[in-house]
Design a protein around this motif. Structure first.
Motif, mmCIF file in Angstrom:
data_model
loop_
_atom_site.group_PDB
_atom_site.id
_atom_site.type_symbol
_atom_site.label_atom_id
_atom_site.label_comp_id
_atom_site.label_asym_id
_atom_site.label_seq_id
_atom_site.Cartn_x
_atom_site.Cartn_y
_atom_site.Cartn_z
ATOM 1 N N ASP A 241 0.761 -9.282 7.424
ATOM 2 C CA ASP A 241 0.412 -10.651 7.810
ATOM 3 C C ASP A 241 1.642 -11.429 8.253
ATOM 4 O OD1 ASP A 241 1.477 -10.650 5.267
ATOM 5 O OD2 ASP A 241 0.066 -12.115 4.445
ATOM 6 N N ALA A 242 2.777 -11.211 7.582
ATOM 7 C CA ALA A 242 4.018 -11.881 7.987
ATOM 8 C C ALA A 242 4.480 -11.377 9.345
ATOM 9 C CB ALA A 242 5.103 -11.646 6.939
ATOM 10 N N ARG A 243 4.356 -10.078 9.573
ATOM 11 C CA ARG A 243 4.735 -9.509 10.869
ATOM 12 C C ARG A 243 3.909 -10.131 12.000
ATOM 13 N NH1 ARG A 243 7.051 -4.675 12.962
ATOM 14 N NH2 ARG A 243 7.506 -3.943 10.850
ATOM 15 N N GLN A 244 2.602 -10.298 11.760
ATOM 16 C CA GLN A 244 1.735 -10.868 12.784
ATOM 17 C C GLN A 244 2.124 -12.302 13.130
ATOM 18 O OE1 GLN A 244 -2.241 -10.357 11.288
ATOM 19 N NE2 GLN A 244 -2.166 -8.118 11.407
ATOM 20 N N VAL A 245 2.465 -13.097 12.102
ATOM 21 C CA VAL A 245 2.884 -14.477 12.345
ATOM 22 C C VAL A 245 4.196 -14.492 13.125
ATOM 23 C CG1 VAL A 245 3.651 -16.632 11.268
ATOM 24 C CG2 VAL A 245 1.675 -15.406 10.340
ATOM 25 N N LEU A 246 5.150 -13.650 12.721
ATOM 26 C CA LEU A 246 6.436 -13.593 13.413
ATOM 27 C C LEU A 246 6.271 -13.135 14.862
ATOM 28 C CD1 LEU A 246 8.722 -12.130 10.621
ATOM 29 C CD2 LEU A 246 9.116 -14.274 11.848
ATOM 30 N N GLU A 247 5.426 -12.155 15.086
ATOM 31 C CA GLU A 247 5.204 -11.690 16.453
ATOM 32 C C GLU A 247 4.604 -12.800 17.316
ATOM 33 O OE1 GLU A 247 2.857 -8.193 15.805
ATOM 34 O OE2 GLU A 247 4.621 -6.870 15.751
ATOM 35 N N ARG A 248 3.691 -13.581 16.729
ATOM 36 C CA ARG A 248 3.120 -14.704 17.478
ATOM 37 C C ARG A 248 4.194 -15.749 17.763
ATOM 38 N NH1 ARG A 248 -1.887 -18.623 15.458
ATOM 39 N NH2 ARG A 248 -1.534 -20.293 16.998
ATOM 40 N N TYR A 249 5.039 -16.027 16.772
ATOM 41 C CA TYR A 249 6.121 -17.003 16.978
ATOM 42 C C TYR A 249 7.034 -16.562 18.120
ATOM 43 C CZ TYR A 249 10.500 -19.509 16.234
ATOM 44 O OH TYR A 249 11.642 -20.261 16.420
ATOM 45 N N LEU A 250 7.346 -15.277 18.172
ATOM 46 C CA LEU A 250 8.293 -14.771 19.169
ATOM 47 C C LEU A 250 7.741 -14.791 20.589
ATOM 48 C CD1 LEU A 250 9.866 -11.835 17.127
ATOM 49 C CD2 LEU A 250 10.915 -14.043 17.679
ATOM 50 N N THR A 251 6.456 -15.084 20.749
ATOM 51 C CA THR A 251 5.898 -15.228 22.098
ATOM 52 C C THR A 251 6.028 -16.652 22.624
ATOM 53 O OG1 THR A 251 3.643 -15.779 21.330
ATOM 54 C CG2 THR A 251 4.195 -13.441 21.586
ATOM 55 N N ILE A 252 6.446 -17.590 21.765
ATOM 56 C CA ILE A 252 6.489 -19.002 22.158
ATOM 57 C C ILE A 252 7.634 -19.252 23.148
ATOM 58 C CG2 ILE A 252 6.916 -21.358 21.322
ATOM 59 C CD1 ILE A 252 5.452 -20.552 18.746
ATOM 60 N N ALA A 253 7.300 -19.894 24.255
ATOM 61 C CA ALA A 253 8.293 -20.224 25.280
ATOM 62 C C ALA A 253 7.767 -21.410 26.083
ATOM 63 C CB ALA A 253 8.553 -19.032 26.191
ATOM 64 N N GLY A 254 8.698 -22.130 26.710
ATOM 65 C CA GLY A 254 8.331 -23.289 27.514
ATOM 66 C C GLY A 254 9.372 -24.371 27.375
ATOM 67 N N ASP A 255 9.086 -25.571 27.862
ATOM 68 C CA ASP A 255 10.034 -26.659 27.656
ATOM 69 C C ASP A 255 9.969 -27.089 26.182
ATOM 70 O OD1 ASP A 255 8.144 -28.828 27.178
ATOM 71 O OD2 ASP A 255 7.770 -28.884 29.331
ATOM 72 N N PRO A 256 10.926 -27.896 25.698
ATOM 73 C CA PRO A 256 10.956 -28.229 24.272
ATOM 74 C C PRO A 256 9.680 -28.862 23.734
ATOM 75 C CG PRO A 256 13.043 -28.796 25.300
ATOM 76 C CD PRO A 256 12.125 -28.394 26.410
ATOM 77 N N ASP A 257 9.032 -29.718 24.504
ATOM 78 C CA ASP A 257 7.790 -30.339 24.027
ATOM 79 C C ASP A 257 6.675 -29.311 23.896
ATOM 80 O OD1 ASP A 257 8.858 -32.919 23.808
ATOM 81 O OD2 ASP A 257 8.505 -33.342 25.931
ATOM 82 N N GLN A 258 6.559 -28.423 24.886
ATOM 83 C CA GLN A 258 5.551 -27.372 24.812
ATOM 84 C C GLN A 258 5.806 -26.455 23.623
ATOM 85 O OE1 GLN A 258 6.248 -25.730 28.696
ATOM 86 N NE2 GLN A 258 4.583 -26.882 29.665
ATOM 87 N N ALA A 259 7.081 -26.130 23.387
ATOM 88 C CA ALA A 259 7.428 -25.246 22.284
ATOM 89 C C ALA A 259 7.100 -25.875 20.940
ATOM 90 C CB ALA A 259 8.910 -24.888 22.355
ATOM 91 N N ALA A 260 7.432 -27.170 20.779
ATOM 92 C CA ALA A 260 7.140 -27.855 19.521
ATOM 93 C C ALA A 260 5.642 -27.860 19.241
ATOM 94 C CB ALA A 260 7.688 -29.275 19.561
ATOM 95 N N HIS A 261 4.837 -28.102 20.261
ATOM 96 C CA HIS A 261 3.384 -28.102 20.095
ATOM 97 C C HIS A 261 2.891 -26.714 19.671
ATOM 98 C CE1 HIS A 261 -0.836 -29.076 20.749
ATOM 99 N NE2 HIS A 261 -0.936 -27.981 21.493
ATOM 100 N N ALA A 262 3.431 -25.666 20.301
ATOM 101 C CA ALA A 262 3.013 -24.311 19.969
ATOM 102 C C ALA A 262 3.394 -23.940 18.535
ATOM 103 C CB ALA A 262 3.626 -23.318 20.954
ATOM 104 N N VAL A 263 4.580 -24.360 18.094
ATOM 105 C CA VAL A 263 5.004 -24.051 16.729
ATOM 106 C C VAL A 263 4.152 -24.822 15.719
ATOM 107 C CG1 VAL A 263 6.905 -24.133 15.078
ATOM 108 C CG2 VAL A 263 7.357 -23.479 17.441
ATOM 109 N N ARG A 264 3.832 -26.072 16.014
ATOM 110 C CA ARG A 264 2.969 -26.846 15.112
ATOM 111 C C ARG A 264 1.586 -26.198 14.999
ATOM 112 N NH1 ARG A 264 4.725 -31.060 12.672
ATOM 113 N NH2 ARG A 264 6.491 -32.264 13.501
ATOM 114 N N THR A 265 1.059 -25.706 16.108
ATOM 115 C CA THR A 265 -0.236 -25.032 16.079
ATOM 116 C C THR A 265 -0.165 -23.762 15.240
ATOM 117 O OG1 THR A 265 -0.774 -25.896 18.275
ATOM 118 C CG2 THR A 265 -2.034 -23.996 17.510
ATOM 119 N N LEU A 266 0.906 -22.999 15.419
ATOM 120 C CA LEU A 266 1.100 -21.787 14.624
ATOM 121 C C LEU A 266 1.189 -22.115 13.134
ATOM 122 C CD1 LEU A 266 1.754 -18.780 14.217
ATOM 123 C CD2 LEU A 266 4.146 -19.322 14.749
ATOM 124 N N ALA A 267 1.969 -23.145 12.802
ATOM 125 C CA ALA A 267 2.122 -23.529 11.398
ATOM 126 C C ALA A 267 0.777 -23.938 10.791
ATOM 127 C CB ALA A 267 3.125 -24.668 11.277
#
Length: 364
Positions: A241-267
């Protein structure tokens, strides 16, 4: 403009902004760089010995020498430094002696503001040399550390995960604990995993010495120790389960605002508390915008990590789009624990960056 002229230009800018110039000694203690920058730096340093046999090296970079200077002169008091001069590092296809300039801010507690200031000064410095708009790549080791801690990953596994990401190999490079041969020498591997490389190597060499082993199959004790270190680095206890979360995190890319939104959604989706790290991230973006930087043109990637062990937070690289090799012309980041490792009584916040002048003035 020559590289020497470029140093004068940059130092003039940095001193005007309150970053006083210093010039640490060219000869530095080698063990400090190996312990704090990772074993990889040893293969790129020019090393010698003094009369007592202690290892010295030609200065491979400025950050650690500047931090040592700061500790001896100012302790925890805030100070800003600029520098410019030769550094010495083995680089395939490039000169081993080259000129660098840069700046370091040590001791300021307004972390997000000074992160933005360092990036703004880096871009201001590049403007002095003309050329097209640079490509700015951002990363955040603080976000990665916060995610790994929130997942409850053990310290030894955390170190392996971070090394896999920093090396660019990704999570796929981590061997599973039940893989063939994973249990061979498990006791020794468990004893050294997570230790600093120099301490782990010394431990293995001591074990071999006690056993009266000097060479095995043509390999020296030191070479055998290196193989055990490599084996330990490939062990992992990363749950699925931790590997899956980390793999999803490592796909996050974009400008800083887009990235922050993606990380908040993941969290939110993973029920993880990343609020503190995300607040720093978003505050930094706000300070960048307040300085007039076009944050929408910056590119954040969760996989982006600078290959030095001491970075703990914000990291960045700036590339010249006219270069075809993808090598940065400026790079830097935050290293809040470095001064503590060098002898400070407690962590001291610090951030800085360096300019590769041969890639700027001597651009192909």
């Amino acid at each position: 403009m020559t590289e020497t002229d470029a140093i004068v230009t940059l130092i003039t800018l940095f001193e005007r902004e309150g970053y006083a110039r210093i010039e640490p000694p060219v000869l530095q203690p080698a063990d400090v760089f190996i312990d704090l920058s990772g074993e990889d730096i040893r293969r790129r340093m020019f090393v010698t010995q003094d009369a007592s046999g202690a290892e010295l090296c030609l200065r491979p970079e400025y950050t650690i020498p500047v931090c040592l200077h700061h500790l001896h002169r100012h302790g925890a008091q805030p100070s800003g430094y600029s520098y410019g001069g030769p550094v010495f590092r083995m680089r395939p296809g490039e000169s081993g002696e080259f000129l660098q300039a840069g700046l370091e801010s040590i001791g300021r507690k307004d972390v997000s503001a000074v992160d933005a200031e360092i990036l703004a000064l880096a871009l201001d410095g590049l403007k002095q040399f003309g050329g097209p708009a640079p490509v700015v790549k951002l990363g955040d080791m603080g976000l990665l550390h916060a995610l790994i801690d929130a997942l409850g990953i053990a310290p030894a596994a955390k170190r392996r995960v971070i090394r896999a990401i920093v090396s660019g190999q990704g999570l796929a490079s981590l061997a599973e604990p039940d893989a063939p041969g994973a249990q061979e020498h498990a006791g020794l591997l468990a004893a050294i995993e997570g230790q600093a490389p120099q301490a782990a190597k010394a431990f293995v060499e001591d074990i071999l010495s006690i056993a009266g082993i000097a060479r095995v199959g043509g390999r020296s004790a030191g070479e055998i120790a290196e193989r055990f270190l490599a084996r330990a680095a490939n062990r992992t206890g990363l749950p699925d389960d931790a590997r899956q979360v980390l793999e999803r995190y490592l796909t996050i890319a974009g400008d800083p605002d887009q990235a922050a939104h993606a990380v908040r959604t993941l969290a939110k989706d993973s029920a993880l508390d990343l609020d503190a790290a995300l607040s720093l991230f978003e505050a930094r973006t706000g300070f960048m915008a307040a300085r007039g930087l076009d944050v929408s043109s910056f590119s954040f990637a969760a996989t982006f990590a600078r290959n030095l062990d001491y970075y703990t937070g914000f990291i960045f690289e700036v590339q010249d789009p006219r270069r075809g090799d993808g090598k940065p012309v400026v790079g830097g980041g935050r290293y809040d624990h470095l001064l503590e490792h060098l002898g400070a009584d407690a962590p001291i916040p610090a951030v800085g960056c360096s300019f590769w002048l041969d890639r700027i003035v001597g651009r192909p």
